[in-house]
Design a protein around this motif. Structure first.
Motif, mmCIF file in Angstrom:
data_model
loop_
_atom_site.group_PDB
_atom_site.id
_atom_site.type_symbol
_atom_site.label_atom_id
_atom_site.label_comp_id
_atom_site.label_asym_id
_atom_site.label_seq_id
_atom_site.Cartn_x
_atom_site.Cartn_y
_atom_site.Cartn_z
ATOM 1 N N GLU A 1 25.793 -0.065 -4.392
ATOM 2 C CA GLU A 1 24.986 0.343 -3.826
ATOM 3 C C GLU A 1 24.253 0.847 -3.166
ATOM 4 N N ALA A 2 23.105 1.245 -2.756
ATOM 5 C CA ALA A 2 21.692 0.882 -2.473
ATOM 6 C C ALA A 2 21.237 1.965 -3.659
ATOM 7 N N CYS A 3 20.071 1.088 -4.031
ATOM 8 C CA CYS A 3 19.424 1.861 -5.351
ATOM 9 C C CYS A 3 17.822 2.928 -5.022
ATOM 10 N N MET A 4 17.266 1.459 -4.749
ATOM 11 C CA MET A 4 15.563 2.627 -3.984
ATOM 12 C C MET A 4 15.908 2.034 -2.876
ATOM 13 N N TYR A 5 15.381 3.559 -2.237
ATOM 14 C CA TYR A 5 15.367 3.538 -0.363
ATOM 15 C C TYR A 5 14.358 4.231 -0.001
ATOM 16 N N ALA A 6 13.476 4.153 1.478
ATOM 17 C CA ALA A 6 13.040 5.257 1.782
ATOM 18 C C ALA A 6 13.578 5.321 3.404
ATOM 19 N N GLY A 7 12.833 6.009 4.202
ATOM 20 C CA GLY A 7 12.960 6.227 5.757
ATOM 21 C C GLY A 7 14.577 6.786 5.900
ATOM 22 N N GLY A 8 15.462 7.259 5.041
ATOM 23 C CA GLY A 8 16.889 8.042 5.191
ATOM 24 C C GLY A 8 17.483 8.692 3.797
ATOM 25 N N ARG B 1 0.281 -1.566 0.025
ATOM 26 C CA ARG B 1 -0.001 0.208 0.238
ATOM 27 C C ARG B 1 0.603 0.902 0.380
ATOM 28 N N VAL B 2 0.604 1.638 -0.998
ATOM 29 C CA VAL B 2 2.281 2.829 -1.226
ATOM 30 C C VAL B 2 1.942 3.980 -1.637
ATOM 31 N N SER B 3 0.757 4.461 -2.143
ATOM 32 C CA SER B 3 -0.483 6.004 -3.101
ATOM 33 C C SER B 3 0.044 6.313 -2.117
ATOM 34 N N SER B 4 -0.452 5.545 -0.369
ATOM 35 C CA SER B 4 -0.383 7.196 0.628
ATOM 36 C C SER B 4 0.850 7.690 1.108
ATOM 37 N N TRP B 5 2.049 7.037 0.176
ATOM 38 C CA TRP B 5 3.434 7.487 0.581
ATOM 39 C C TRP B 5 3.399 8.117 -0.313
ATOM 40 N N MET B 6 2.509 8.640 -1.575
ATOM 41 C CA MET B 6 3.152 9.206 -2.462
ATOM 42 C C MET B 6 2.097 10.834 -2.693
ATOM 43 N N LEU B 7 1.107 10.699 -1.805
ATOM 44 C CA LEU B 7 0.300 11.932 -1.906
ATOM 45 C C LEU B 7 1.423 12.665 -1.966
ATOM 46 N N ALA B 8 0.186 13.939 -3.218
ATOM 47 C CA ALA B 8 1.139 15.883 -2.996
ATOM 48 C C ALA B 8 1.426 16.119 -1.496
ATOM 49 N N ASP B 9 0.488 15.778 -0.999
ATOM 50 C CA ASP B 9 1.072 16.959 1.176
ATOM 51 C C ASP B 9 2.051 16.247 1.550
ATOM 52 N N LYS B 10 2.254 15.310 1.003
ATOM 53 C CA LYS B 10 3.522 14.468 1.713
ATOM 54 C C LYS B 10 4.762 15.638 1.515
ATOM 55 N N VAL C 1 12.290 13.206 3.734
ATOM 56 C CA VAL C 1 12.297 11.933 4.332
ATOM 57 C C VAL C 1 12.717 10.119 3.714
ATOM 58 N N PHE C 2 11.226 9.965 4.675
ATOM 59 C CA PHE C 2 10.215 9.035 4.004
ATOM 60 C C PHE C 2 9.989 8.747 2.666
ATOM 61 N N SER C 3 9.582 9.677 1.634
ATOM 62 C CA SER C 3 9.488 9.376 0.921
ATOM 63 C C SER C 3 10.461 7.637 -0.184
ATOM 64 N N ILE C 4 9.547 7.080 -0.588
ATOM 65 C CA ILE C 4 10.578 5.871 -1.583
ATOM 66 C C ILE C 4 11.046 7.284 -2.711
ATOM 67 N N LYS C 5 12.643 6.759 -2.781
ATOM 68 C CA LYS C 5 13.775 7.327 -3.594
ATOM 69 C C LYS C 5 14.196 6.166 -4.300
ATOM 70 N N GLN C 6 15.030 6.664 -6.138
ATOM 71 C CA GLN C 6 15.736 5.416 -6.432
ATOM 72 C C GLN C 6 16.462 6.211 -7.556
ATOM 73 N N ASP C 7 18.024 5.996 -7.778
ATOM 74 C CA ASP C 7 18.869 6.416 -7.988
ATOM 75 C C ASP C 7 18.632 5.860 -9.297
ATOM 76 N N VAL C 8 18.157 6.528 -10.510
ATOM 77 C CA VAL C 8 18.042 6.341 -11.335
ATOM 78 C C VAL C 8 19.566 5.275 -12.568
ATOM 79 N N LYS C 9 20.227 6.244 -12.498
ATOM 80 C CA LYS C 9 21.511 6.079 -13.031
ATOM 81 C C LYS C 9 21.932 4.576 -12.256
ATOM 82 N N VAL C 10 22.165 4.327 -11.129
ATOM 83 C CA VAL C 10 23.051 3.525 -10.723
ATOM 84 C C VAL C 10 21.504 2.211 -11.060
#
Length: 377
Positions: A224-231, A153-162, A255-264
């Motif tokens: 190294e890490a590529c996809m991460y959240a909480g940091g 259930r990832v949609s609530s992590w991606m809401l604009a207000d975050k 900080v708690f958003s899900i991120k991905q290092d696209v180049k890696v």
């Protein structure tokens, strides 16, 4: 040792499918602006619909635990009830809470009896790790059955207000108020849903799938890490954890958003995937002609041609008419994606006795890969 069979597969996808043009009406506009990346990303991933556990006002309609339990409930009938379950093994990238565990929260909704629990975390391999725990438990005779799940259930992590605090902070610094591509990218990739398997030591039901073997690989020792959240990722590639930030930074820096290092991601995800799949096949002495259906979890159709190319370079030639995917219809549901593919294929009436199925799941968290080989009985 007993054999292990996937005897039942069920899914739960919340609410109605969401089209590409509806996405921002659910997730909201960041800085009141339409995303410039959205159309490009959707054109590459070829996803046309997905599911959100949200209403059109962005309010959650289901928890992750509820999605999971709704999938599990469909496994039960008069021949196998919730009272017969011996092990519950749940995998997810997006649990509802840091504590208690996801499996414990799901079990709390089942309200059946005391069972053994296992929770697998991580990214897409969380579902496969949950499956392997169940597989090994039944295989060893520790339990006669196991329910294994993958859910997100990832949609609530991606809401604009975050992201509002981050945008306001950028404005104060007189910088361009656009969130980084590594965050915006994933808003148009990820979806909600859950699926569940019943594993048993007898080939019950229609078209039971015998799990011949499962293999897993990790390249975290060298990548190294590529996809991460909480940091957040530092220049040296290390992840600074959320607990080391001041509390006001949690919002201002998303900080708690899900991120991905696209180049890696582009540099390693396919190379390591083909390398590990060839290693799994060699270890278990199978080749491409031994695969009737190939079920690769890919986050985007952008990677399909590249994965095929990397496999061909290693002598693994699986014609595209043997690939089975449903990414375009259900979206990228992370740890649940492979479960959703198996569920659709098993319940499609396409399978016949003796068919074989290869499951392939990459995880870009820090480059882990899981494989399973199934035979239709």
């Amino acid at each position: 040792m007993p054999e292990v069979y996937i005897t039942r597969c069920e899914k739960y996808l919340p609410n109605e499918p969401v089209s590409n043009d509806e996405m921002e009406s659910f997730l909201g506009l960041i800085n009141d602006s339409v995303s410039k990346a959205r159309r490009i990303i959707l054109r590459n991933n070829k996803i046309t619909s997905r599911y959100y556990a949200l209403d059109k006002n962005g309010n959650p309609t289901h928890s992750n635990a509820l999605l999971t339990n709704n999938a599990i409930k469909q496994l039960f009938d008069e021949n196998f009830t919730s009272q017969d379950v011996e092990l519950l093994s749940c995998g997810t990238s997006t649990p509802d809470h840091l504590l208690p565990s996801h499996a414990a929260m799901v079990h709390g909704l089942m309200k059946n009896k005391s069972v053994e629990l296992n929770s697998s975390s991580g990214v897409c391999n969380a579902g496969m790790n949950a499956l392997k725990f169940g597989f090994l438990s039944v295989k060893s005779g520790n339990t006669n059955n196991a329910i294994c799940t993958g859910s997100e259930r990832v949609s609530s992590w991606m809401l604009a207000d975050k992201f509002e605090n981050e945008i306001e902070n950028l404005k104060r610094l007189e910088e361009q108020p656009i969130i980084a591509f590594k965050k915006d990218f994933l808003r148009w990739m990820l979806s909600d849903g859950a699926a569940a398997f019943l594993l048993e030591n007898k080939p019950n039901g229609e078209n039971p799938l015998k799990i011949e073997w499962m293999e897993a690989f990790s390249y975290a020792y060298e990548l190294e890490a590529c996809m991460y959240a909480g940091g957040d990722k530092l220049e040296n590639g290390e992840i600074k954890p959320w607990s080391d930030y001041k509390s006001n930074d949690w919002l201002e820096k998303s900080v708690f958003s899900i991120k991905q290092d696209v180049k890696v991601l582009d540099q390693y995800i396919l190379v390591k995937g083909a390398e590990s799949m060839k290693a799994a096949m060699d270890k278990n002495k199978i080749n491409a002609t031994d695969i009737t259906y190939f079920l690769p979890h890919v986050s985007s159709h952008y990677f399909v041609a590249g994965l095929n190319k990397e496999l061909l370079e290693r002598g693994v030639d699986i014609p595209f008419d043997r690939w089975f995917m449903n990414l375009d219809k259900v979206g990228n549901v992370g740890s649940a994606s492979i479960y959703l593919m198996v569920e659709e294929l098993k319940n499609s009436n396409k399978l016949k006795k003796g068919d074989t199925i290869m499951l392939s799941v990459p995880e870009s968290g820090r480059f882990s890969y899981s494989y399973a080989y199934l035979t239709v009985c």
